[in-house]
Design a protein around this motif. Structure first.
Motif, PDB file in Angstrom:
ATOM      1  N   PRO A   1       0.710  -1.205   0.017  1.00 50.28           N
ATOM      2  CA  PRO A   1       0.072  -0.051  -0.071  1.00 50.28           C
ATOM      3  C   PRO A   1       0.789   1.272  -0.046  1.00 50.28           C
ATOM      4  CG  PRO A   1       0.145  -0.788   1.959  1.00 50.28           C
ATOM      5  CD  PRO A   1       0.830  -1.894   1.195  1.00 50.28           C
ATOM      6  N   TYR A   2       0.280   2.425  -0.393  1.00 46.88           N
ATOM      7  CA  TYR A   2       0.911   3.760  -0.433  1.00 46.88           C
ATOM      8  C   TYR A   2       0.262   4.547   0.577  1.00 46.88           C
ATOM      9  CZ  TYR A   2       3.198   1.347  -4.496  1.00 46.88           C
ATOM     10  OH  TYR A   2       3.852   0.662  -5.046  1.00 46.88           O
ATOM     11  N   GLY A   3       0.664   5.853   0.801  1.00 43.87           N
ATOM     12  CA  GLY A   3       0.388   6.748   1.300  1.00 43.87           C
ATOM     13  C   GLY A   3       0.191   6.724   2.746  1.00 43.87           C
ATOM     14  N   GLN A   4      -0.158   7.793   3.350  1.00 41.58           N
ATOM     15  CA  GLN A   4      -0.608   7.747   4.857  1.00 41.58           C
ATOM     16  C   GLN A   4      -2.348   7.740   4.945  1.00 41.58           C
ATOM     17  OE1 GLN A   4       1.860   8.171   7.193  1.00 41.58           O
ATOM     18  NE2 GLN A   4       3.152   7.853   5.319  1.00 41.58           N
ATOM     19  N   GLY A   5      -2.729   6.702   5.922  1.00 39.11           N
ATOM     20  CA  GLY A   5      -4.020   6.493   6.053  1.00 39.11           C
ATOM     21  C   GLY A   5      -4.505   7.488   7.223  1.00 39.11           C
ATOM     22  N   PHE A   6      -5.730   7.151   7.691  1.00 37.57           N
ATOM     23  CA  PHE A   6      -6.315   7.712   8.906  1.00 37.57           C
ATOM     24  C   PHE A   6      -5.551   7.444  10.226  1.00 37.57           C
ATOM     25  CE2 PHE A   6      -9.958   7.485   5.891  1.00 37.57           C
ATOM     26  CZ  PHE A   6     -10.384   8.743   5.816  1.00 37.57           C
ATOM     27  N   PRO A   7      -5.068   8.322  11.086  1.00 39.05           N
ATOM     28  CA  PRO A   7      -4.343   7.872  12.239  1.00 39.05           C
ATOM     29  C   PRO A   7      -5.078   7.495  13.241  1.00 39.05           C
ATOM     30  CG  PRO A   7      -4.693  10.407  11.979  1.00 39.05           C
ATOM     31  CD  PRO A   7      -5.178   9.733  10.886  1.00 39.05           C
ATOM     32  N   LEU A   8      -5.793   6.160  13.202  1.00 36.65           N
ATOM     33  CA  LEU A   8      -6.604   5.691  14.128  1.00 36.65           C
ATOM     34  C   LEU A   8      -5.812   5.471  15.452  1.00 36.65           C
ATOM     35  CD1 LEU A   8      -8.814   3.251  12.028  1.00 36.65           C
ATOM     36  CD2 LEU A   8      -9.464   5.384  12.962  1.00 36.65           C
TER      37      LEU A   8
ATOM     38  N   LEU B   1     -15.653   8.964  17.309  1.00 35.61           N
ATOM     39  CA  LEU B   1     -15.178   9.185  15.965  1.00 35.61           C
ATOM     40  C   LEU B   1     -16.430   9.484  15.252  1.00 35.61           C
ATOM     41  CD1 LEU B   1     -12.932   5.986  15.545  1.00 35.61           C
ATOM     42  CD2 LEU B   1     -12.233   8.405  15.841  1.00 35.61           C
ATOM     43  N   VAL B   2     -16.382  10.492  14.207  1.00 35.85           N
ATOM     44  CA  VAL B   2     -17.437  10.674  13.374  1.00 35.85           C
ATOM     45  C   VAL B   2     -16.969  10.430  11.946  1.00 35.85           C
ATOM     46  CG1 VAL B   2     -18.887  12.428  12.329  1.00 35.85           C
ATOM     47  CG2 VAL B   2     -18.361  12.417  14.909  1.00 35.85           C
ATOM     48  N   PHE B   3     -17.504   9.773  11.166  1.00 33.34           N
ATOM     49  CA  PHE B   3     -17.207   9.394   9.594  1.00 33.34           C
ATOM     50  C   PHE B   3     -18.082  10.244   8.828  1.00 33.34           C
ATOM     51  CE2 PHE B   3     -16.194   5.802  12.377  1.00 33.34           C
ATOM     52  CZ  PHE B   3     -14.877   5.640  12.255  1.00 33.34           C
ATOM     53  N   VAL B   4     -17.711  10.915   8.082  1.00 34.18           N
ATOM     54  CA  VAL B   4     -18.528  11.624   7.104  1.00 34.18           C
ATOM     55  C   VAL B   4     -18.355  11.220   5.488  1.00 34.18           C
ATOM     56  CG1 VAL B   4     -19.265  13.907   6.266  1.00 34.18           C
ATOM     57  CG2 VAL B   4     -18.535  13.523   8.600  1.00 34.18           C
TER      58      VAL B   4
ATOM     59  N   PRO C   1     -17.407  18.138  20.039  1.00 36.62           N
ATOM     60  CA  PRO C   1     -16.052  18.529  19.442  1.00 36.62           C
ATOM     61  C   PRO C   1     -14.747  18.341  20.187  1.00 36.62           C
ATOM     62  CG  PRO C   1     -17.919  20.176  18.947  1.00 36.62           C
ATOM     63  CD  PRO C   1     -18.214  19.235  20.148  1.00 36.62           C
ATOM     64  N   ALA C   2     -14.931  18.751  21.550  1.00 37.81           N
ATOM     65  CA  ALA C   2     -13.679  18.559  22.297  1.00 37.81           C
ATOM     66  C   ALA C   2     -12.874  17.093  22.385  1.00 37.81           C
ATOM     67  CB  ALA C   2     -13.857  18.989  23.646  1.00 37.81           C
ATOM     68  N   ASN C   3     -13.737  16.392  22.199  1.00 34.61           N
ATOM     69  CA  ASN C   3     -13.335  14.867  22.361  1.00 34.61           C
ATOM     70  C   ASN C   3     -13.675  14.079  21.003  1.00 34.61           C
ATOM     71  OD1 ASN C   3     -11.733  12.838  23.752  1.00 34.61           O
ATOM     72  ND2 ASN C   3     -13.517  11.775  24.286  1.00 34.61           N
ATOM     73  N   THR C   4     -13.630  14.731  19.997  1.00 32.64           N
ATOM     74  CA  THR C   4     -14.110  13.923  18.692  1.00 32.64           C
ATOM     75  C   THR C   4     -13.180  14.292  17.565  1.00 32.64           C
ATOM     76  OG1 THR C   4     -16.433  14.122  19.398  1.00 32.64           O
ATOM     77  CG2 THR C   4     -15.950  13.636  17.164  1.00 32.64           C
ATOM     78  N   SER C   5     -12.874  13.037  16.975  1.00 34.94           N
ATOM     79  CA  SER C   5     -11.910  13.288  15.661  1.00 34.94           C
ATOM     80  C   SER C   5     -13.000  12.973  14.286  1.00 34.94           C
ATOM     81  CB  SER C   5     -10.950  12.071  15.519  1.00 34.94           C
ATOM     82  OG  SER C   5     -10.039  12.649  16.637  1.00 34.94           O
ATOM     83  N   VAL C   6     -12.755  13.744  13.445  1.00 35.94           N
ATOM     84  CA  VAL C   6     -13.605  13.603  12.396  1.00 35.94           C
ATOM     85  C   VAL C   6     -12.802  12.922  11.115  1.00 35.94           C
ATOM     86  CG1 VAL C   6     -15.251  14.602  10.564  1.00 35.94           C
ATOM     87  CG2 VAL C   6     -14.926  15.485  13.096  1.00 35.94           C
ATOM     88  N   LEU C   7     -13.620  11.827  10.438  1.00 33.42           N
ATOM     89  CA  LEU C   7     -12.779  11.397   9.048  1.00 33.42           C
ATOM     90  C   LEU C   7     -13.787  11.574   8.066  1.00 33.42           C
ATOM     91  CD1 LEU C   7     -12.634   9.471  11.956  1.00 33.42           C
ATOM     92  CD2 LEU C   7     -11.148   8.168  10.379  1.00 33.42           C
ATOM     93  N   ILE C   8     -13.120  12.323   6.946  1.00 33.99           N
ATOM     94  CA  ILE C   8     -14.141  12.489   5.806  1.00 33.99           C
ATOM     95  C   ILE C   8     -13.358  12.235   4.473  1.00 33.99           C
ATOM     96  CG2 ILE C   8     -15.028  14.490   4.569  1.00 33.99           C
ATOM     97  CD1 ILE C   8     -14.378  16.312   7.218  1.00 33.99           C
ATOM     98  N   CYS C   9     -14.515  11.542   3.740  1.00 32.71           N
ATOM     99  CA  CYS C   9     -13.971  11.264   2.418  1.00 32.71           C
ATOM    100  C   CYS C   9     -15.161  11.035   1.548  1.00 32.71           C
ATOM    101  CB  CYS C   9     -13.462   9.585   2.116  1.00 32.71           C
ATOM    102  SG  CYS C   9     -12.798   9.139   0.705  1.00 32.71           S
ATOM    103  N   GLY C  10     -15.255  12.088   0.294  1.00 34.02           N
ATOM    104  CA  GLY C  10     -16.186  11.997  -0.710  1.00 34.02           C
ATOM    105  C   GLY C  10     -15.738  13.025  -1.971  1.00 34.02           C
TER     106      GLY C  10
ATOM    107  N   LEU D   1     -19.069   5.814  17.953  1.00 36.89           N
ATOM    108  CA  LEU D   1     -19.015   5.945  16.580  1.00 36.89           C
ATOM    109  C   LEU D   1     -20.332   6.498  15.953  1.00 36.89           C
ATOM    110  CD1 LEU D   1     -17.630   2.521  16.276  1.00 36.89           C
ATOM    111  CD2 LEU D   1     -16.433   4.447  16.618  1.00 36.89           C
ATOM    112  N   THR D   2     -20.013   7.346  15.136  1.00 36.30           N
ATOM    113  CA  THR D   2     -21.200   8.169  14.236  1.00 36.30           C
ATOM    114  C   THR D   2     -20.713   8.124  12.875  1.00 36.30           C
ATOM    115  OG1 THR D   2     -21.947   9.510  16.146  1.00 36.30           O
ATOM    116  CG2 THR D   2     -22.581  10.219  13.951  1.00 36.30           C
ATOM    117  N   VAL D   3     -21.813   7.447  12.080  1.00 34.51           N
ATOM    118  CA  VAL D   3     -21.326   7.393  10.556  1.00 34.51           C
ATOM    119  C   VAL D   3     -22.466   8.279   9.849  1.00 34.51           C
ATOM    120  CG1 VAL D   3     -21.439   6.154   8.429  1.00 34.51           C
ATOM    121  CG2 VAL D   3     -20.539   5.152  10.671  1.00 34.51           C
ATOM    122  N   LEU D   4     -22.000   9.254   9.293  1.00 35.85           N
ATOM    123  CA  LEU D   4     -22.986  10.328   8.509  1.00 35.85           C
ATOM    124  C   LEU D   4     -22.558  10.144   6.911  1.00 35.85           C
ATOM    125  CD1 LEU D   4     -22.716  13.391  10.572  1.00 35.85           C
ATOM    126  CD2 LEU D   4     -24.154  11.537  10.882  1.00 35.85           C
ATOM    127  N   TYR D   5     -23.603   9.579   6.224  1.00 40.84           N
ATOM    128  CA  TYR D   5     -23.508   9.120   4.795  1.00 40.84           C
ATOM    129  C   TYR D   5     -24.430   9.733   4.049  1.00 40.84           C
ATOM    130  CZ  TYR D   5     -22.737   6.088   0.810  1.00 40.84           C
ATOM    131  OH  TYR D   5     -22.442   5.656  -0.413  1.00 40.84           O
TER     132      TYR D   5
END
Length: 285
Positions: free
Chosen positions: A109-116, A124-127, A209-218, A153-157
């Motif tokens: 694989p290549y590149g840097q992924g999400f720093p889980l 975690l919020v996934f958008v 927001p103070a304790n949440t990381s957001v991961l976005i792809c779209g 965990l929250t998924v917004l799609y």
């Protein structure tokens, strides 16, 4: 933190030499989009292969071409890996014709992924928008598998219409670990779900927001609206991670097709925090 989550982008098996992989299963997820479950033909590579959610592979068919495709299975799953391919040209059209037992080639694989690993203990919020759910699915499944390592965990799609929603058979399992909210741009009268822009989903969930990381792809057109809403809610740039789309031809920082001002998307991305790209307006286009 679990040793199953590498802190940095996992190194490729070989940067330049592709390895042969075999299709185990394939199915149509949505019009023009197929899901593949694969294994390496060399059994030893199945054990040696590791990656981070958000990293990508260079996938090729001899005599046709090569293209970057994100891995959509979690790094916690061994022996096989999964891809989600949208038909968009000669190569992807040929990939769609593959059936179980057929082979293709991959390097990476290549590149840097999400720093889980750095997000341990946080919500975690996934958008995701459209096929952007594919690399997010890798991170979602990883977080579900290691649920004791994370908070809520929250998924917004969002997708164009109901038939373009991906991995619909997996939402119930995700809901066992968190919340999944879906919206489509347009829908037939029988649609029972929400319609509108994905930003409307921020009005139906309560985030910290103070304790949440957001991961976005779209699609890039989604970014400015989502980032604007996140800023209104009080999220800081350092807590927002976005996967960028660029035409990454070589994957190893040589061809410069994916260069955005001062960084190579294939090497320093595709996942970057908003902190890292602050002031580079072209990065989000």
């Amino acid at each position: 933190m679990s040793e199953m989550l590498p802190r940095d982008g996992a190194p490729p098996l070989d940067e330049y030499v592709p390895s042969q992989a075999r299709v185990l299963e394939t199915r149509e997820l949505a019009p023009g989009i197929r899901h593949f479950i694969l294994e390496f033909v060399d059994p030893g590579l199945n054990k040696a292969f590791s990656f981070c959610s958000g990293q990508f592979l260079q996938v090729s068919l001899l005599g046709i071409g090569e293209a970057p495709i994100s891995i959509c299975s979690p790094p916690t799953k061994s022996d096989t890996f999964e891809l989600c391919v949208r038909e968009a040209g000669n190569l992807t059209r040929a990939l769609h014709r593959l059936r179980p037992g057929d082979t293709l080639w991959v390097r990476g694989p290549y590149g840097q992924g999400f720093p889980l690993a750095e997000m341990a203990g946080r919500d975690l919020v996934f958008v995701g928008g459209g096929i952007g759910l594919a690399p997010l699915r890798s991170a979602i499944d990883c977080a579900v598998c290691l649920n004791e390592e994370f908070g809520e965990l929250t998924v917004l799609y969002g997708a164009r219409n109901p038939e373009n929603l991906l991995f619909t058979d997996e939402y119930d399992s995700w809901r066992q670990q968190g919340r999944v909210e879906v919206i489509v741009d347009e829908a037939p009268p029988e649609w029972q779900g929400r319609t509108g822009m994905i930003t409307a989903l921020f009005d139906v969930v309560e985030l910290k927001p103070a304790n949440t990381s957001v991961l976005i792809c779209g699609p890039p057109v989604m970014f400015s609206f989502v980032l604007g809403r996140l800023k209104e809610l009080g999220f800081e740039d350092k807590d927002i991670f976005i996967s960028l789309e660029r035409h990454m031809r070589c994957g190893v920082g040589k061809c410069e097709h994916c260069v955005v001002e001062s960084f190579y998307t294939c090497r320093q991305g595709p996942v970057l925090s908003i902190d890292q790209i602050r002031g580079i307006s072209s990065a989000l286009r």
